[in-house]
Design a protein around this motif. Structure first.
Motif, short mmCIF file in Angstrom:
data_model
loop_
_atom_site.label_atom_id
_atom_site.label_comp_id
_atom_site.label_asym_id
_atom_site.label_seq_id
_atom_site.Cartn_x
_atom_site.Cartn_y
_atom_site.Cartn_z
N THR A 29 44.02 50.17 33.94
CA THR A 29 44.06 51.56 33.48
C THR A 29 43.31 52.45 34.47
OG1 THR A 29 41.98 51.42 32.25
CG2 THR A 29 44.00 50.76 31.06
N PRO A 30 43.55 53.76 34.42
CA PRO A 30 42.79 54.66 35.29
C PRO A 30 41.28 54.56 35.04
CG PRO A 30 44.71 55.79 34.40
CD PRO A 30 44.62 54.47 33.69
N GLU A 31 40.89 54.32 33.80
CA GLU A 31 39.46 54.19 33.47
C GLU A 31 38.87 52.93 34.12
OE1 GLU A 31 41.60 56.75 30.84
OE2 GLU A 31 41.89 54.60 31.04
N GLU A 32 39.62 51.85 34.07
CA GLU A 32 39.15 50.61 34.70
C GLU A 32 39.10 50.75 36.23
OE1 GLU A 32 40.70 47.42 31.35
OE2 GLU A 32 42.03 47.95 33.02
N LEU A 33 40.03 51.49 36.78
CA LEU A 33 40.01 51.74 38.22
C LEU A 33 38.76 52.53 38.61
CD1 LEU A 33 41.26 51.56 41.01
CD2 LEU A 33 42.63 53.60 40.44
N GLU A 34 38.43 53.53 37.84
CA GLU A 34 37.22 54.32 38.11
C GLU A 34 35.98 53.45 37.99
OE1 GLU A 34 34.83 57.00 39.49
OE2 GLU A 34 37.02 57.20 39.52
N GLN A 35 35.95 52.60 36.97
CA GLN A 35 34.82 51.68 36.79
C GLN A 35 34.71 50.73 37.99
OE1 GLN A 35 35.13 49.10 33.38
NE2 GLN A 35 33.08 48.29 33.65
N ALA A 36 35.84 50.21 38.47
CA ALA A 36 35.83 49.31 39.64
C ALA A 36 35.31 50.04 40.88
CB ALA A 36 37.23 48.76 39.88
N ARG A 37 35.70 51.30 41.03
CA ARG A 37 35.20 52.08 42.18
C ARG A 37 33.69 52.25 42.10
NH1 ARG A 37 40.22 56.18 41.94
NH2 ARG A 37 41.51 55.14 43.49
N ARG A 38 33.18 52.50 40.91
CA ARG A 38 31.72 52.64 40.74
C ARG A 38 31.03 51.32 41.06
NH1 ARG A 38 33.23 55.43 36.18
NH2 ARG A 38 32.67 53.70 34.83
N ILE A 39 31.55 50.23 40.54
CA ILE A 39 30.96 48.91 40.79
C ILE A 39 30.99 48.60 42.28
CG2 ILE A 39 31.28 46.42 40.45
CD1 ILE A 39 32.30 47.15 37.59
N ASP A 40 32.13 48.84 42.91
CA ASP A 40 32.26 48.56 44.33
C ASP A 40 31.28 49.40 45.15
OD1 ASP A 40 33.54 47.21 46.54
OD2 ASP A 40 34.60 49.09 46.97
N GLY A 41 31.12 50.65 44.78
CA GLY A 41 30.15 51.51 45.47
C GLY A 41 28.73 51.01 45.29
N ASP A 42 28.39 50.57 44.09
CA ASP A 42 27.04 50.03 43.82
C ASP A 42 26.80 48.77 44.63
OD1 ASP A 42 26.64 52.10 42.05
OD2 ASP A 42 26.97 50.86 40.24
N GLU A 43 27.81 47.89 44.71
CA GLU A 43 27.64 46.65 45.46
C GLU A 43 27.50 46.90 46.94
OE1 GLU A 43 30.93 44.15 44.35
OE2 GLU A 43 30.10 43.79 42.35
N LYS A 44 28.25 47.85 47.48
CA LYS A 44 28.13 48.18 48.90
C LYS A 44 26.76 48.77 49.21
CE LYS A 44 32.97 48.77 50.00
NZ LYS A 44 34.05 49.72 50.25
N ALA A 45 26.26 49.60 48.28
CA ALA A 45 24.93 50.19 48.50
C ALA A 45 23.84 49.13 48.48
CB ALA A 45 24.66 51.25 47.43
N ALA A 46 24.00 48.12 47.62
CA ALA A 46 23.00 47.06 47.51
C ALA A 46 23.11 46.05 48.65
CB ALA A 46 23.14 46.34 46.18
N ASP A 47 24.29 45.88 49.25
CA ASP A 47 24.51 44.90 50.31
C ASP A 47 25.27 45.57 51.44
OD1 ASP A 47 25.09 42.79 51.95
OD2 ASP A 47 26.18 41.64 50.44
N PRO A 48 24.55 46.10 52.45
CA PRO A 48 25.21 46.81 53.55
C PRO A 48 26.23 45.98 54.32
CG PRO A 48 22.83 47.13 53.61
CD PRO A 48 23.11 46.10 52.56
N SER A 49 26.18 44.64 54.25
CA SER A 49 27.16 43.81 54.96
C SER A 49 28.56 43.94 54.37
CB SER A 49 26.72 42.34 54.94
OG SER A 49 26.81 41.80 53.64
N ARG A 50 28.67 44.46 53.14
CA ARG A 50 29.97 44.63 52.50
C ARG A 50 30.71 45.87 53.00
NH1 ARG A 50 31.92 42.81 47.60
NH2 ARG A 50 32.46 44.95 47.27
N GLN A 51 30.07 46.69 53.76
CA GLN A 51 30.70 47.95 54.18
C GLN A 51 31.70 47.76 55.29
OE1 GLN A 51 28.54 51.41 54.00
NE2 GLN A 51 27.06 50.61 52.58
#
Length: 174
Positions: free
Chosen positions: A152-174
């Motif tokens: 769903t669009p809501e789940e997509l937005e949630q995934a984007r937030r999670i992905d952004g949080d993970e990249k911020a916590a682990d710079p190697s994911r960028q």
């Protein structure tokens, strides 16, 4: 693209399965399901079984956070279990049938399910030698929501937030 990129890190060959009449995957080989009025993931599995003579992995394209390292680990667990006909990870308390390993030997049992009108993928677990991967095991190895299913669009937005949080916590994911 994210899912196929992750799959390419874990598997030497990635093949898309689409319904009959689809456009095909521009990134590689596509096989098509035969035309039929019903729609269910079991038909994609059945087509993949026609195309395989060994163990293989079925992975839905709606898991954008899945890392190749998780797929590689699941693959190795399936390969280390020679008598296993299926390897199914549990996530959010549910078997993830569209991120699971299957054996080519399941073809006749899948055909039986389809013939009986039972299109539920989970019903296959009662007919096969299954290795279940506990959610706790996966969560101890991978942070975040790597097996998040986005529909769903809501789940997509949630995934984007999670992905952004993970990249911020682990710079190697960028």
């Amino acid at each position: 693209e994210r899912v196929t990129s992750a799959a390419s890190l874990a598997f030497s060959r990635v093949i898309a399965v689409e319904r009959e009449g689809g456009e095909g995957w521009s990134g590689g080989e596509t096989i098509f399901e035969p035309a039929r009025p019903e729609r269910a993931p079991i038909f994609g599995l059945r087509r993949a079984l026609d195309h395989s003579s060994a163990k293989f992995w079925l992975l839905a394209a709606d898991m954008p956070l899945i890392p190749g390292s998780l797929l590689a680990w699941l693959r190795s667990e399936f390969e280390r279990a020679p008598s296993a006909e299926m390897l199914v990870p549990i996530w959010n308390g549910r078997p993830q049938m569209l991120c699971a390993g299957y054996s080519a030997g399941l073809k006749s049992r899948v055909d039986e399910r389809i013939g009986s009108g039972d299109f539920r993928m989970r019903s296959l677990m009662t007919l096969a030698a299954v290795v279940m991967v506990p959610e706790e095991e996966l969560r101890s190895r991978w942070k975040g929501e790597p097996l998040m299913n986005v529909n769903t669009p809501e789940e997509l937005e949630q995934a984007r937030r999670i992905d952004g949080d993970e990249k911020a916590a682990d710079p190697s994911r960028q």
